[in-house]
Design an enzyme around this catalytic site. Sequence first.
Site, PDB file in Angstrom:
ATOM      1  N   ASN A   9       0.867  -1.174   0.000  1.00  0.00           N
ATOM      2  CA  ASN A   9       0.000   0.000   0.000  1.00  0.00           C
ATOM      3  C   ASN A   9       0.907   1.228   0.000  1.00  0.00           C
ATOM      4  O   ASN A   9       1.461   1.594   1.027  1.00  0.00           O
ATOM      5  CB  ASN A   9      -0.900  -0.014   1.244  1.00  0.00           C
ATOM      6  CG  ASN A   9      -1.749   1.241   1.342  1.00  0.00           C
ATOM      7  OD1 ASN A   9      -1.848   2.004   0.382  1.00  0.00           O
ATOM      8  ND2 ASN A   9      -2.356   1.451   2.496  1.00  0.00           N
ATOM      9  N   LYS A  11       0.070   4.251  -0.412  1.00  0.00           N
ATOM     10  CA  LYS A  11      -0.593   5.457   0.119  1.00  0.00           C
ATOM     11  C   LYS A  11      -0.300   6.638  -0.820  1.00  0.00           C
ATOM     12  O   LYS A  11      -0.194   6.441  -2.019  1.00  0.00           O
ATOM     13  CB  LYS A  11      -0.140   5.734   1.557  1.00  0.00           C
ATOM     14  CG  LYS A  11      -0.185   4.473   2.411  1.00  0.00           C
ATOM     15  CD  LYS A  11       0.000   4.756   3.868  1.00  0.00           C
ATOM     16  CE  LYS A  11       0.097   3.433   4.614  1.00  0.00           C
ATOM     17  NZ  LYS A  11      -0.069   3.564   6.026  1.00  0.00           N
ATOM     18  N   HIS A  94      -9.639   0.821   4.656  1.00  0.00           N
ATOM     19  CA  HIS A  94      -8.367   1.115   5.324  1.00  0.00           C
ATOM     20  C   HIS A  94      -8.611   2.118   6.454  1.00  0.00           C
ATOM     21  O   HIS A  94      -9.420   3.038   6.317  1.00  0.00           O
ATOM     22  CB  HIS A  94      -7.353   1.673   4.321  1.00  0.00           C
ATOM     23  CG  HIS A  94      -5.971   1.714   4.877  1.00  0.00           C
ATOM     24  ND1 HIS A  94      -5.544   2.724   5.716  1.00  0.00           N
ATOM     25  CD2 HIS A  94      -4.936   0.847   4.757  1.00  0.00           C
ATOM     26  CE1 HIS A  94      -4.296   2.481   6.073  1.00  0.00           C
ATOM     27  NE2 HIS A  94      -3.899   1.345   5.498  1.00  0.00           N
ATOM     28  N   GLU A  96      -7.024   4.601   7.439  1.00  0.00           N
ATOM     29  CA  GLU A  96      -6.829   6.022   7.091  1.00  0.00           C
ATOM     30  C   GLU A  96      -8.055   6.578   6.369  1.00  0.00           C
ATOM     31  O   GLU A  96      -8.368   7.761   6.498  1.00  0.00           O
ATOM     32  CB  GLU A  96      -5.541   6.182   6.260  1.00  0.00           C
ATOM     33  CG  GLU A  96      -4.313   6.038   7.156  1.00  0.00           C
ATOM     34  CD  GLU A  96      -3.065   5.521   6.458  1.00  0.00           C
ATOM     35  OE1 GLU A  96      -2.991   5.576   5.219  1.00  0.00           O
ATOM     36  OE2 GLU A  96      -2.164   5.032   7.164  1.00  0.00           O
ATOM     37  N   GLU A 164      -5.401  -4.865  10.439  1.00  0.00           N
ATOM     38  CA  GLU A 164      -4.395  -3.832  10.637  1.00  0.00           C
ATOM     39  C   GLU A 164      -4.698  -3.060  11.917  1.00  0.00           C
ATOM     40  O   GLU A 164      -5.480  -2.103  11.900  1.00  0.00           O
ATOM     41  CB  GLU A 164      -4.402  -2.864   9.453  1.00  0.00           C
ATOM     42  CG  GLU A 164      -4.112  -3.528   8.128  1.00  0.00           C
ATOM     43  CD  GLU A 164      -3.561  -2.522   7.125  1.00  0.00           C
ATOM     44  OE1 GLU A 164      -2.443  -2.759   6.642  1.00  0.00           O
ATOM     45  OE2 GLU A 164      -4.227  -1.516   6.856  1.00  0.00           O
ATOM     46  N   GLY A 170       2.294   2.384  10.631  1.00  0.00           N
ATOM     47  CA  GLY A 170       3.224   3.505  10.468  1.00  0.00           C
ATOM     48  C   GLY A 170       3.877   3.954  11.758  1.00  0.00           C
ATOM     49  O   GLY A 170       4.499   5.014  11.807  1.00  0.00           O
ATOM     50  N   SER A 210       3.417  -2.053  10.299  1.00  0.00           N
ATOM     51  CA  SER A 210       4.874  -2.059  10.472  1.00  0.00           C
ATOM     52  C   SER A 210       5.519  -3.407  10.131  1.00  0.00           C
ATOM     53  O   SER A 210       6.457  -3.840  10.806  1.00  0.00           O
ATOM     54  CB  SER A 210       5.248  -1.594  11.880  1.00  0.00           C
ATOM     55  OG  SER A 210       4.769  -0.272  12.098  1.00  0.00           O
TER      56      SER A 210
HETATM   57  C1  PEP Z   1      -0.908   0.190   5.973  1.00  0.00           C
HETATM   58  O1  PEP Z   1      -1.223   1.357   6.085  1.00  0.00           O
HETATM   59  O2  PEP Z   1      -1.598  -0.578   5.267  1.00  0.00           O
HETATM   60  C2  PEP Z   1       0.275  -0.271   6.711  1.00  0.00           C
HETATM   61  C3  PEP Z   1       0.305  -1.490   7.121  1.00  0.00           C
HETATM   62  O3  PEP Z   1       1.275   0.662   6.930  1.00  0.00           O
HETATM   63  P1  PEP Z   1       2.711   0.397   7.625  1.00  0.00           P
HETATM   64  O4  PEP Z   1       3.268  -0.877   7.041  1.00  0.00           O
HETATM   65  O5  PEP Z   1       3.540   1.591   7.241  1.00  0.00           O
HETATM   66  O6  PEP Z   1       2.472   0.267   9.084  1.00  0.00           O
END
Ligand code: PEP
Length: 248
Positions: A9, A11, A94, A96, A164, A170, A210
């Site tokens: 992803n 983003k 997601h 976000e 998630e 993040g 992460s």
């Molecule tokens: C995401 O936003 O789908 C995600 C898992 O981000 P990160 O790997 O940066 O934590």
Amino acid sequence: MRRPMIAANWKMNKTMAEARSFIDAFRGLVRDVTDVDIVLAPPSTLLCKLRKETDSSNIMLASQNMFYEDKGAFTGEISADMVKDFAEYVIIGHSERRQYFGESDDVINKKVNKALEKGLKVIFCMGETDEEREEGREKEVIAKQIKNGLDGVGSLDNVVVAYEPIWAIGTGKTATPEIAQEVHLFIRNEIRKIFGNETAEKIRILYGGSVKPGNAAELMEQPDIDGGLVGGASLDAEGFAQIVKFKG
Ligand code: PEP
């Protein structure tokens, strides 16, 4: 045996030039991977270009979003048919999108149903906040996201779930493999209650939050973790290729 999926992803990252240098390197690095589904979700400005660059490769594409109406006066939005021109998958729900763009379970549910109706495959995301986990409500929150988000969906054949935890996205804070496994099993069992045993055993549940080259293998080893949705660490071709090759 469920076939693992590793999805990137990106983003709101990468210009055309940056995407070109990523794909030039990445294609070669993963050319020999045959036992993992590889998906890239770039910003929609890059889908057309990346479609051309990934045709006849082992890399699939996803849109990061879509709207649930077919067409019309919805400035800034893209439809399922538009996504289908370029991508196999769409990410829906997601955190976000939920957090910064106010997407409710109802909006997410409309998007899921529209995507499936149009023949797209869906990566359906869910997860709890730090506060919800501290209050011991993570399972209640996730159960509600599953029930509401998948309302009216007849078959999960074209759905992949991504767990998630928001506190891990993040932040550099990864859920331990044990915590992630516990929630993945819970998600599988909630799906079992609604869609039956066969669907529950078949559906892929990805972990996101992460994921990095250094922790991918131990997460993927867990019996109910079937892959990863990767944000930050997917921006670097070498690092993301290492995650795709988590089996070694
Ligand atoms: C995401 O936003 O789908 C995600 C898992 O981000 P990160 O790997 O940066 O934590």
